[in-house]
Write an enzyme that holds these catalytic residues in place. Structure first.
Site, short mmCIF file in Angstrom:
data_model
loop_
_atom_site.label_atom_id
_atom_site.label_comp_id
_atom_site.label_asym_id
_atom_site.label_seq_id
_atom_site.Cartn_x
_atom_site.Cartn_y
_atom_site.Cartn_z
N HIS A 124 43.12 25.76 40.58
CA HIS A 124 42.69 24.78 39.58
C HIS A 124 41.45 24.01 40.06
O HIS A 124 41.25 22.85 39.70
CB HIS A 124 43.82 23.82 39.19
CG HIS A 124 44.90 24.53 38.42
ND1 HIS A 124 44.83 24.68 37.05
CD2 HIS A 124 46.03 25.16 38.81
CE1 HIS A 124 45.90 25.37 36.64
NE2 HIS A 124 46.64 25.67 37.69
N ALA A 145 51.87 38.31 34.86
CA ALA A 145 52.36 37.97 36.19
C ALA A 145 51.41 37.02 36.91
O ALA A 145 51.63 36.64 38.05
CB ALA A 145 52.53 39.24 37.03
N SER A 188 45.85 38.36 36.72
CA SER A 188 44.58 38.53 35.99
C SER A 188 44.39 39.91 35.37
O SER A 188 43.32 40.52 35.49
CB SER A 188 43.39 38.22 36.90
OG SER A 188 43.42 36.89 37.23
N SER A 213 44.02 40.19 32.36
CA SER A 213 43.01 40.00 31.31
C SER A 213 41.59 40.09 31.88
O SER A 213 40.73 40.73 31.28
CB SER A 213 43.23 38.69 30.55
OG SER A 213 43.19 37.61 31.42
N ASP A 257 38.61 34.48 38.21
CA ASP A 257 39.27 35.79 38.06
C ASP A 257 38.25 36.88 37.75
O ASP A 257 38.26 37.96 38.34
CB ASP A 257 40.30 35.75 36.91
CG ASP A 257 41.29 34.62 37.08
OD1 ASP A 257 41.37 34.05 38.18
OD2 ASP A 257 42.00 34.31 36.11
C1 GLA Z 1 43.92 30.96 35.88
C2 GLA Z 1 42.48 30.89 35.38
C3 GLA Z 1 41.50 30.66 36.55
C4 GLA Z 1 41.95 29.48 37.41
C5 GLA Z 1 43.43 29.59 37.77
C6 GLA Z 1 43.93 28.38 38.49
O1 GLA Z 1 44.07 32.10 36.67
O2 GLA Z 1 42.14 32.10 34.74
O3 GLA Z 1 40.21 30.45 36.04
O4 GLA Z 1 41.67 28.27 36.78
O5 GLA Z 1 44.24 29.81 36.63
O6 GLA Z 1 43.33 28.27 39.72
#
Ligand code: GLA
Length: 382
Positions: A33, A121, A124, A126, A170
C-alpha cells in the site's frame, strides 16, 4: 500444457498461426500500500504466467476467447465501450481501448487467453493478462512502447476501464521482473534496482483461500484515507504531494492533529517506505535475517495500522514463524485474504510447505494451496 500446444489450440479454433505473448503474476516481498502513495515497493515476478495468443483479422473485430470460459466475445473496434462490465474479457478489451485512446493503432484480432496465475489469490492475475494482451495487441501494428510505458498503460486500464484505483507495482514487475531478483521500485520516478535473492532461499507462497467480500471497496477507502492524510499534512508541509514526502519525524509531530484512523494509515505508509529502503540494503548484503525482521514488522503494521489483514492471514503468518527454515514472512498484496509470502531456506522448503498446509488446515478447516517459487522473468514473447 506447453506454449506450442496453446498455438495449436488457437489454430484449431481460428484457423491461423498465432504469436504468443507471456506475462507473469507477482508476489510482493516488502512495501504494501505504498505504490499509490508515490512510495517504494519490492516485488518479484513469479513462475505463474498468463499467455495470450493472437493473430490478425481482416475485419474490424476483436474476438476474444479464454481456455477457462466457454463463451467467445466479439467487439467492434469502431464502437468500443468506455468502461468494463465486470467480465473477464474486460482486461483484454480495456487494453485495446486504452491503446486507441493514446493514439496507437489497433486492428482486428483473434485472441486466445491461457491463465495460470491463480485468480483471486492476490498474485496479480489481472496485471498478467493486461501485460500479455498489451504486448499481443501492440505486436500486430508494430507499436513500440518501452516496458515502463506498457506498465503505465496497463495501470491506466485498471484505473479507468476496470475501475480499480490500483498503483503501478503489479504491472511494472510483470513487465520488468528478473529471475532470481527482487525489484526495488521507486513508484514516483519509476527508477528501479534489481536485487539478487540469495540462491539458497525459496519464496513459499501460501494461499489462505479466502477473499473477503469488501476487498475492493476497502482498498479504495484506504487510498482516500491516505489522500486525506496528505491534505491535512500539507498545512505544515505545503510541498508534500504524497505520503512519500513525509518523514516519520514530521508525521509524529502532528499525532493529535490528525484523526486517529487517518493517522494510523499514514504511520503505516511512512514507516513501510522506510522498511523497503532499509530492506533493500539488507537484501543487497544477503542479510536475510534482518530482511525477515522487516517483513514481520510490515505484517504487524498492515494488521494493526493499515488494518488490511484478516484472521486467516494472521494464522498463516503465525504458523510459518514456528517452522524450520523460516527466515521471514508476511501477508502480501492488497490484503483481506489472498496469500502470505515466506522466505524459506531451500533445503527446508518442501517440508515447510507440507507442514504449513497441514497446520493451517488443522486450525481453520481450510485446505490451502502452497507454492514453492523462485523469482521469475517478466513479460516476453514466447
Ligand atoms: C494491489 C494493487 C497494487 C498495490 C497492492 C498493495 O495489489 O494492485 O497496486 O497497491 O494492492 O500494496
Amino acid at each position: 500444457m506447453k506454449p506450442a500446444e496453446l498455438a495449436q489450440k488457437f489454430e484449431g479454433i481460428f484457423g491461423a498461426r498465432p504469436r504468443v505473448f507471456c506475462a507473469p503474476g507477482r508476489v510482493n516481498l516488502l512495501g504494501e500500500h505504498t505504490d499509490y502513495n508515490d512510495g517504494f515497493v519490492m516485488p518479484c515476478a513469479i513462475g505463474f504466467s498468463t499467455r495470450v495468443a493472437i493473430s490478425p483479422r481482416p475485419d474490424r473485430k476483436l474476438v476474444i476467447r479464454s481456455e477457462d470460459f466457454a463463451e467467445q466475445l466479439e467487439f467492434d473496434l469502431d464502437h468500443l465501450p468506455r468502461q468494463g462490465t465486470g467480465v473477464w474479457s474486460d482486461y483484454v478489451l480495456g487494453i485495446a481501448v486504452m491503446l486507441k485512446e493514446a493514439g496507437h493503432p489497433v486492428s482486428g484480432a483473434s485472441l486466445l487467453v491461457r491463465g495460470e496465475v491463480p485468480i483471486g489469490a492476490g498474485l496479480s492475475s489481472s496485471a498478467a493478462i493486461e501485460v500479455a494482451s498489451a504486448l499481443a495487441l501492440m505486436s500486430l501494428n508494430g507499436t513500440r512502447l518501452s516496458l515502463p510505458e506498457v506498465a503505465k498503460l496497463c495501470q491506466r486500464t485498471e484505473n479507468e476501464f476496470i475501475g480499480a484505483r490500483v498503483g503501478i507495482m503489479d504491472q511494472f514487475v510483470s513487465c520488468l521482473g528478473r529471475a532470481g531478483h527482487a525489484l526495488l521500485l521507486d513508484c514516483r520516478s519509476l527508477e528501479f534496482k534489481l536485487i539478487p535473492i540469495p540462491e539458497n532461499i525459496r519464496l513459499v507462497i501460501c494461499n489462505t483461500m479466502v477473499k473477503h467480500e469488501h476487498a475492493s471497496g476497502a482498498y479504495n477507502r484506504r487510498r482516500e484515507e491516505c489522500d486525506e492524510g496528505v491534505r491535512i499534512l500539507r498545512q505544515w508541509y505545503p510541498k508534500a504531494t504524497a505520503l512519500r514526502d513525509i518523514s516519520l519525524e514530521q508525521l509524529e509531530q502532528h499525532t493529535s492533529e490528525i484523526p486517529a484512523v487517518v493517522y494510523k494509515r499514514c504511520l503505516h505508509v511512512v514507516s513501510e517506505n522506510q522498511r523497503v529502503l532499509e530492506g533493500g540494503k539488507y537484501l543487497t548484503d544477503g542479510d536475510v535475517k534482518h530482511f525477515g525482521g522487516l517483513m514481520r514488522d510490515s505484517h504487524l503494521s498492515l494488521r494493526d495500522l493499515f488494518e488490511v489483514s484478516c484472521r486467516e492471514l494472521d494464522i498463516m503468518v503465525e504458523i510459518a514463524e514456528s517452522l524450520e527454515g523460516f527466515c521471514g514472512g508476511r501477508m502480501t498484496g492488497g490484503g483481506f485474504g489472498g496469500c502470505t509470502v515466506n522466505l524459506v531456506k531451500a533445503a527446508d522448503a518442501s517440508r515447510f510447505a507440507a507442514q504449513i498446509a497441514e497446520r493451517y488446515q488443522a486450525s481453520t478447516g481450510i485446505t490451502s494451496d502452497v507454492y514453492v517459487c523462485s523469482a521469475a522473468n517478466g513479460a516476453s514473447a514466447d
